[in-house]
Design an enzyme around this catalytic site. Structure first.
Site, short mmCIF file in Angstrom:
data_model
loop_
_atom_site.label_atom_id
_atom_site.label_comp_id
_atom_site.label_asym_id
_atom_site.label_seq_id
_atom_site.Cartn_x
_atom_site.Cartn_y
_atom_site.Cartn_z
N TYR A 62 0.87 -1.25 -0.06
CA TYR A 62 -0.02 -0.01 -0.07
C TYR A 62 0.84 1.13 0.01
O TYR A 62 1.64 1.47 1.00
CB TYR A 62 -1.03 0.12 1.15
CG TYR A 62 -2.10 -1.01 1.20
CD1 TYR A 62 -2.14 -1.91 -0.05
CD2 TYR A 62 -2.70 -1.30 2.42
CE1 TYR A 62 -3.31 -2.77 0.20
CE2 TYR A 62 -3.70 -2.28 2.41
CZ TYR A 62 -3.91 -3.09 1.08
OH TYR A 62 -4.99 -4.04 1.16
N SER A 219 -13.93 -3.68 0.93
CA SER A 219 -14.81 -3.17 -0.02
C SER A 219 -16.15 -3.30 0.20
O SER A 219 -16.93 -3.92 -0.70
CB SER A 219 -14.58 -3.58 -1.58
OG SER A 219 -14.96 -2.74 -2.70
#
Length: 347
Positions: A62, A219
């Site tokens: 990330y 998500s």
């Protein structure tokens, strides 16, 4: 904040977890154009901790490792009250900022050990609470992967191990191999799940329930589609995830718009938001251990936190289930019809 057990492990995690994927301004790879400023990310982090969130989920890749660095800095001084989850599997930079060597990615022993040392260094910690493999690697025998992860637990560098983005067959194979090898096993699976992405319910959710794995959801708003900011007949807002990642078209269909209308109607009845209702639906599923919320702004985080006070009725849940029910092909359609016949015979 409700605290839930992560599968059979000793970890107790908050019902909402903080996703650190957007931490680290100036990302050049996966999250390019979608990160928060360092100042905004810090405000998000502090507000999450204040709200009772106790698990921060990040990954070595990330924002090219900066997410782990910022997480390590901000967790400092709060380490006894916060859990850190990170991941290995992919190379930092995904080959776009530099060409990775053959041992810089994948789930071989060397790749795992090297990735773990790097994460420990960036996170400024002696131990990772939950170390997850970011996706299965069919180029490496599962025995090698599990033995390497088991050694990390034995050495005290990792407390528990988990997996993410596994196919059903690989998940069950991994659990069987851990039992056969007598190694530590995956205690959790991190997967994509939302009202518009329910494919995990075909095999992964039943497998997690059958074998007692914790479920971490990523998500949960389907990259923001369920937040209500996307409108029928209009393009995705400029700068939004679905605009930058160009996957708005996959969601732009009548079924999803009708579902979004229903989410909005239920939100009005509960005097809350689209996001809160969508997250509350997941929180009501018995398999959900924690939902990872990845906010880019403090306002988005506050919107997500509202889900904790929403109690959907049985009728709400039934309507949402029906409106979002996926059409599954063979063999699930055959199994569903047969089970419906079984139910009739038993009544």
């Amino acid at each position: 904040m409700e605290i839930r057990r992560l599968g059979p492990s000793g970890l107790r995690v908050s019902a909402l977890s903080l996703g650190a994927m957007t931490f680290g301004a100036g990302a050049q790879t996966l999250m390019k154009g979608l990160t928060s400023s360092d100042e905004e990310a810090r405000r998000i982090f502090d507000r999450a901790v204040e709200a009772g969130i106790n698990l921060v989920d990040t990954a070595n890749t990330y924002t090219e490792g900066r997410s782990e660095k910022l997480t390590g800095e901000w967790v400092s001084g709060k380490r006894d009250q916060l859990l850190i989850a990170t991941k290995c599997r992919f190379p930092i930079g995904y080959g776009l900022t530099h060409k990775p060597g053959p041992q810089e990615w994948g789930l071989s022993r060397k790749a795992i050990m090297t990735a773990c040392e790097g994460s420990l260094r960036r996170l400024k910690t002696d131990v990772i609470d939950l170390y997850q493999v970011h996706m299965q690697d069919r180029n490496v025998a599962i025995d090698e992967t599990l033995r390497a992860l088991d050694d990390l637990v034995t050495e005290g560098k990792v407390r528990y191990i988990g997996c993410a983005n596994y196919a059903g067959y690989s998940l069950v194979e991994s659990l069987w191999a851990a039992d056969r090898l007598q190694t530590h096993r995956y205690e959790s699976i991190q997967l994509q799940w939302s009202l518009v992405r329910r494919s995990a319910e075909r095999e992964l959710i039943p497998a997690a329930a059958a074998f007692g794995l914790g479920v971490l959801v990523w998500s949960p708003l389907s990259r923001g589609f369920l937040s209500g900011k996307y409108l029928r007949g209009r393009p995705a807002p400029a700068g939004s995830r679905l605009d930058i990642w160009d996957n708005f078209r996959a969601l732009d269909n009548e079924k999803n718009w009708n579902l979004l209308d229903l989410v909005g109607r239920i939100a009005e009845q509960h005097e809350t938001t689209h996001s809160a209702v969508s997250l509350a639906w997941l929180l009501a599923r018995p398999q959900t251990s924690s939902i990872i919320v990845g906010a880019r702004t403090e306002a988005q985080l506050e919107d997500n936190l509202r889900a904790l006070s929403v109690k959907l009725t049985s009728e709400d849940l039934k309507e949402l289930d029906e409106a979002s029910r996926p059409d599954w092909d063979y063999p699930w359609d055959v199994i569903r019809d047969a089970e419906a016949g079984d139910a009739k015979l038993l009544t």
